[in-house]
Design a protein around this motif. Structure first.
Motif, PDB file in Angstrom:
ATOM      1  N   GLY A 259     -22.763  59.118  22.253  1.00 50.34           N
ATOM      2  CA  GLY A 259     -23.206  60.302  21.419  1.00 50.34           C
ATOM      3  C   GLY A 259     -22.275  61.169  21.087  1.00 50.34           C
ATOM      4  O   GLY A 259     -21.923  61.585  19.813  1.00 50.34           O
ATOM      5  N   ASN A 263     -21.353  61.650  16.873  1.00 50.33           N
ATOM      6  CA  ASN A 263     -21.762  62.656  16.294  1.00 50.33           C
ATOM      7  C   ASN A 263     -20.613  63.150  15.269  1.00 50.33           C
ATOM      8  O   ASN A 263     -19.538  63.009  15.309  1.00 50.33           O
ATOM      9  N   SER A 280     -22.555  58.935  10.045  1.00 53.42           N
ATOM     10  CA  SER A 280     -24.058  58.943   9.268  1.00 53.42           C
ATOM     11  C   SER A 280     -24.118  58.259   8.034  1.00 53.42           C
ATOM     12  O   SER A 280     -25.316  57.984   7.724  1.00 53.42           O
ATOM     13  N   GLN A 284     -28.453  62.142   6.695  1.00 50.05           N
ATOM     14  CA  GLN A 284     -28.786  62.708   7.754  1.00 50.05           C
ATOM     15  C   GLN A 284     -30.424  63.212   7.976  1.00 50.05           C
ATOM     16  O   GLN A 284     -30.660  63.968   6.840  1.00 50.05           O
TER      17      GLN A 284
END
Length: 359
Positions: A259, A263, A280, A284
């Protein structure tokens, strides 16, 4: 038959079969007073049409679109836009013997079981020929999006084992149409072309991958539950013939990441809040965040082989047959404008829907 309409506000309904008189569509919900570049719409069709190069099906269709309504002096009227594309080079006799058998990995068996009847000629309604109508609607959507600063560009990033080892931000998107494969890397495109030609000589087919990049999307398109922007993009892509996979942003590569690696940190830039990375893929929580939206679409090898294959007849007898007709050895070069079209329709539809969420 249901399932022939796509979209919520910007909505297209398509009609016609592969070897029928014509295919076409009705586009509803297009804003009025939009000045259209009609030659640009035809250009998108020319990118999809059969017979355009030595590595695609040699069926000869001009795919010239005729608009029947909704446009006056090059501008949209706000009324339904009706259009047709005539079929002129059908060879229905090539499919005569398939009436009594089910071709492997085609829609023959499932269509017959569902409806109790099927159009043997070129696959009828389940043929990829239907996608030409989508390209018309998508070309109009692309022109409207361009007016609000949104661009949609797709390119071939893989054919069989040959993979473009560059991210969407590293490729020259202006070079997409510089070769017949539509891969923006001249050296790799040359290798892909050779591979496709060799596969065709074997009477076989090969799959591939298309990458789509959407830039300039406003923040806030989509919704957090069932109407997620990524969910609608996935549905749009899976509605295209031969599609077997869809991945947004980091996609399946995210499985190998922590993670802390995956991120996307927010940062303050000259244009306001941005993200330092874009794992992403520009979406999102189902909502666009203003970054580039990018995704990959996987296409299986075309199901029609010019080789002997085993199957069963309608009477349940085990038989062997050999495919006939004119078919693509690899679908991805012609599928690029189809991916463009479906993506553009989704983005424009959500843009129009977003106008109703707040005053």
């Amino acid at each position: 038959m249901a399932g022939n309409t796509f979209g919520s506000i910007f909505k297209v309904t398509t009609f016609g079969e592969s070897h029928g008189t014509a295919i076409g569509g009705i586009l509803d919900g297009c804003p009025a007073n939009i000045e259209l570049d009609l030659p640009a719409i035809q250009y998108e069709l020319d990118r999809r049409k059969p017979g355009q190069s030595v590595i695609v099906t040699q069926r000869k269709e001009s795919d010239t679109v005729t608009f029947l309504s909704g446009i006056l002096d090059g501008k949209t009227l706000g009324s339904p836009i009706g259009f047709i594309l005539e079929n002129t080079d059908q060879r229905s006799k090539d499919y005569g013997k398939f009436a009594e058998l089910y071709r492997p990995s085609h829609a023959d068996y499932t269509y017959q079981q569902k409806y109790g009847i099927r159009d043997v000629r070129g696959g009828g309604r389940s043929s990829a020929r239907e996608t030409a109508s989508r390209v018309v609607a998508g070309a109009i959507a692309k022109q409207i999006l361009k007016q609000i600063g949104v661009t949609v560009q797709s390119y071939v990033s893989q054919v069989g084992p040959l993979v473009l080892d560059k991210t969407y931000s590293e490729v020259d998107l202006a070079a997409i149409d510089s070769n017949i494969v539509r891969c923006p890397d001249a050296e790799l495109a040359g290798k892909m072309e050779v591979l496709i030609k060799d596969i065709r000589k074997e009477g076989d087919t090969v799959g591939g991958k298309i990458t789509c990049v959407i830039k300039g999307t406003p923040i806030g398109l989509g919704a957090p539950v069932f109407d997620r922007l990524n969910a609608d993009l996935a549905k749009a892509m899976f509605s295209i013939n031969a599609v077997k996979g869809f991945e947004l942003g980091s996609g399946f590569g995210s499985l190998k990441m922590k993670g802390s690696e995956h991120n996307d940190p927010f940062v303050i830039g000259e244009e306001g809040i941005k993200t330092a990375t874009n794992n992403s893929g520009g979406i999102q929580g189902g909502i666009s965040n203003g970054e580039a939206i990018y995704f990959n679409v996987a296409f299986k090898p075309v199901a029609t082989l010019i080789q002997n294959q085993k199957t069963v007849s309608k009477s349940g007898e085990a038989i062997e047959f050999k495919g006939e007709g004119r078919h693509d050895p690899c679908v991805v070069p012609r599928a690029v404008p189809i991916v463009d079209a479906m993506a553009a329709m989704v983005i424009l539809d959500h843009y129009l829907r977003n106008k109703a969420t707040h005053i």
